[in-house]
Scaffold this motif. Sequence first.
Motif, PDB file in Angstrom:
ATOM      1  N   ILE A  59      51.512  47.102  35.438  1.00 29.68           N
ATOM      2  CA  ILE A  59      50.023  46.846  35.509  1.00 29.68           C
ATOM      3  C   ILE A  59      49.682  46.122  34.297  1.00 29.68           C
ATOM      4  O   ILE A  59      48.846  44.949  34.259  1.00 29.68           O
ATOM      5  CB  ILE A  59      49.349  48.235  35.882  1.00 29.68           C
ATOM      6  CG1 ILE A  59      49.536  48.680  37.261  1.00 29.68           C
ATOM      7  CG2 ILE A  59      47.688  47.909  35.778  1.00 29.68           C
ATOM      8  CD1 ILE A  59      49.075  49.984  37.290  1.00 29.68           C
ATOM      9  N   ALA A  60      49.753  46.775  33.166  1.00 32.70           N
ATOM     10  CA  ALA A  60      49.462  45.924  31.861  1.00 32.70           C
ATOM     11  C   ALA A  60      49.857  44.602  31.877  1.00 32.70           C
ATOM     12  O   ALA A  60      49.386  43.452  31.297  1.00 32.70           O
ATOM     13  CB  ALA A  60      50.024  46.551  30.774  1.00 32.70           C
ATOM     14  N   GLY A  61      51.349  44.245  32.102  1.00 33.96           N
ATOM     15  CA  GLY A  61      52.070  42.841  31.962  1.00 33.96           C
ATOM     16  C   GLY A  61      51.429  41.957  32.975  1.00 33.96           C
ATOM     17  O   GLY A  61      51.095  41.016  32.652  1.00 33.96           O
ATOM     18  N   ALA A  62      51.099  42.545  34.414  1.00 32.52           N
ATOM     19  CA  ALA A  62      50.428  41.644  35.441  1.00 32.52           C
ATOM     20  C   ALA A  62      48.893  41.326  35.060  1.00 32.52           C
ATOM     21  O   ALA A  62      48.481  39.821  35.022  1.00 32.52           O
ATOM     22  CB  ALA A  62      50.412  42.510  36.864  1.00 32.52           C
ATOM     23  N   ALA A  63      48.320  42.282  34.322  1.00 29.95           N
ATOM     24  CA  ALA A  63      46.983  41.740  34.032  1.00 29.95           C
ATOM     25  C   ALA A  63      47.065  40.902  32.881  1.00 29.95           C
ATOM     26  O   ALA A  63      46.112  39.780  32.658  1.00 29.95           O
ATOM     27  CB  ALA A  63      46.292  43.101  33.496  1.00 29.95           C
ATOM     28  N   GLY A  64      47.982  40.990  31.814  1.00 39.37           N
ATOM     29  CA  GLY A  64      47.995  40.024  30.767  1.00 39.37           C
ATOM     30  C   GLY A  64      48.582  38.690  31.206  1.00 39.37           C
ATOM     31  O   GLY A  64      47.916  37.632  30.636  1.00 39.37           O
ATOM     32  N   MET A  65      49.231  38.715  32.203  1.00 34.42           N
ATOM     33  CA  MET A  65      49.802  37.247  32.713  1.00 34.42           C
ATOM     34  C   MET A  65      48.736  36.765  33.253  1.00 34.42           C
ATOM     35  O   MET A  65      48.373  35.307  32.798  1.00 34.42           O
ATOM     36  CB  MET A  65      50.914  37.591  33.782  1.00 34.42           C
ATOM     37  CG  MET A  65      52.262  38.025  33.261  1.00 34.42           C
ATOM     38  SD  MET A  65      53.306  38.003  34.804  1.00 34.42           S
ATOM     39  CE  MET A  65      53.268  36.130  35.599  1.00 34.42           C
ATOM     40  N   VAL A  66      47.785  37.433  34.150  1.00 34.38           N
ATOM     41  CA  VAL A  66      46.656  36.503  35.003  1.00 34.38           C
ATOM     42  C   VAL A  66      45.732  36.464  33.946  1.00 34.38           C
ATOM     43  O   VAL A  66      45.389  35.092  33.735  1.00 34.38           O
ATOM     44  CB  VAL A  66      46.190  37.397  36.017  1.00 34.38           C
ATOM     45  CG1 VAL A  66      44.963  36.990  36.523  1.00 34.38           C
ATOM     46  CG2 VAL A  66      47.467  37.793  37.200  1.00 34.38           C
ATOM     47  N   GLY A  67      45.477  37.294  32.968  1.00 28.04           N
ATOM     48  CA  GLY A  67      44.258  37.003  32.197  1.00 28.04           C
ATOM     49  C   GLY A  67      44.446  35.743  31.261  1.00 28.04           C
ATOM     50  O   GLY A  67      43.605  35.233  30.682  1.00 28.04           O
ATOM     51  N   GLY A  68      45.800  35.846  30.657  1.00 33.82           N
ATOM     52  CA  GLY A  68      46.161  35.139  29.594  1.00 33.82           C
ATOM     53  C   GLY A  68      46.202  33.626  30.092  1.00 33.82           C
ATOM     54  O   GLY A  68      45.647  32.698  29.341  1.00 33.82           O
ATOM     55  N   ALA A  69      46.666  33.461  31.236  1.00 38.28           N
ATOM     56  CA  ALA A  69      47.107  32.337  31.980  1.00 38.28           C
ATOM     57  C   ALA A  69      45.496  31.448  32.243  1.00 38.28           C
ATOM     58  O   ALA A  69      45.184  30.418  32.016  1.00 38.28           O
ATOM     59  CB  ALA A  69      47.673  32.235  33.119  1.00 38.28           C
ATOM     60  N   ILE A  70      44.547  32.451  33.000  1.00 38.65           N
ATOM     61  CA  ILE A  70      43.250  31.902  33.243  1.00 38.65           C
ATOM     62  C   ILE A  70      42.414  31.591  31.602  1.00 38.65           C
ATOM     63  O   ILE A  70      41.787  30.424  31.585  1.00 38.65           O
ATOM     64  CB  ILE A  70      42.419  32.873  33.848  1.00 38.65           C
ATOM     65  CG1 ILE A  70      42.814  33.090  34.979  1.00 38.65           C
ATOM     66  CG2 ILE A  70      40.881  32.340  33.810  1.00 38.65           C
ATOM     67  CD1 ILE A  70      42.331  34.088  35.969  1.00 38.65           C
ATOM     68  N   SER A  71      42.787  32.465  30.637  1.00 32.70           N
ATOM     69  CA  SER A  71      41.968  32.125  29.162  1.00 32.70           C
ATOM     70  C   SER A  71      42.690  30.815  28.849  1.00 32.70           C
ATOM     71  O   SER A  71      41.855  29.946  28.296  1.00 32.70           O
ATOM     72  CB  SER A  71      42.592  33.461  28.391  1.00 32.70           C
ATOM     73  OG  SER A  71      41.904  33.102  27.030  1.00 32.70           O
TER      74      SER A  71
END
Length: 242
Positions: A59-71
């Motif tokens: 969950i943390a990794g997926a959130a980091g992937m999506v949030g980081g990519a959008i950022s």
Amino acid sequence: METSGAATLHENEPHRNDLAQRLNWLRAGVLGANDGIVSVAAIVVGVAGVTTDSGPILIAGAAGMVGGAISMALGEYVSVSSQKDSQEALISKERRELEEEPEEELEELAAIYQAKGLSAETARTVALELTKHDALAAHLSAELNIDETDIVSPWHAAFASFVAFLIGAVLPMLAILLPPENIRVQLTFGAVLVALAITGALGAWIGGGSKLKAAVRVVVGGALALAATFLLGNLLGASGVV
């Protein structure tokens, strides 16, 4: 052997504008992938310092992937949009000056070439011929080093950063989730550091710098980030806060 002016350009040889554009995109891709590797690796390793349960790590990794990519995409879009606005403003200004003050602009163009080493007569001849061919392009190139047909695209830059970040983030996600729990953190450290060494060397190769120095810099930085987040996770887990 008969030759023509067009024949002086080798058909399959990349030239300045095209090559610079490709290198810029490649450099942006490498940096985006590097950010994806480090950011997501730090997140998943930090969570792994608290728990061995794959659920929270995923969950943390997926959130980091999506949030980081959008950022990353948003940041690139804003940055390149500002660059594009600046380029378009300069082009409009130059076009207006050519319409209102053609003689002054001609003298300015001749002065630029004279400053580069041409005689006054030759510089004026060059300025006249370039002005007759494409006055705006001549001034943009000589004065501002801008090609009107090569304006950067914010959407392209944002998409490239988004994809590059996701590609880089996949490695730490796989490295932390696929191996057995007792070796997952060690394997993630190893895989991430190897990947960072490769991206660092590739970035240096693109920019013409030292591949070894660049690889060492990103590996040391990545190792510090991973160690810091893992220790933080361990401390929080041991303290009972989480």
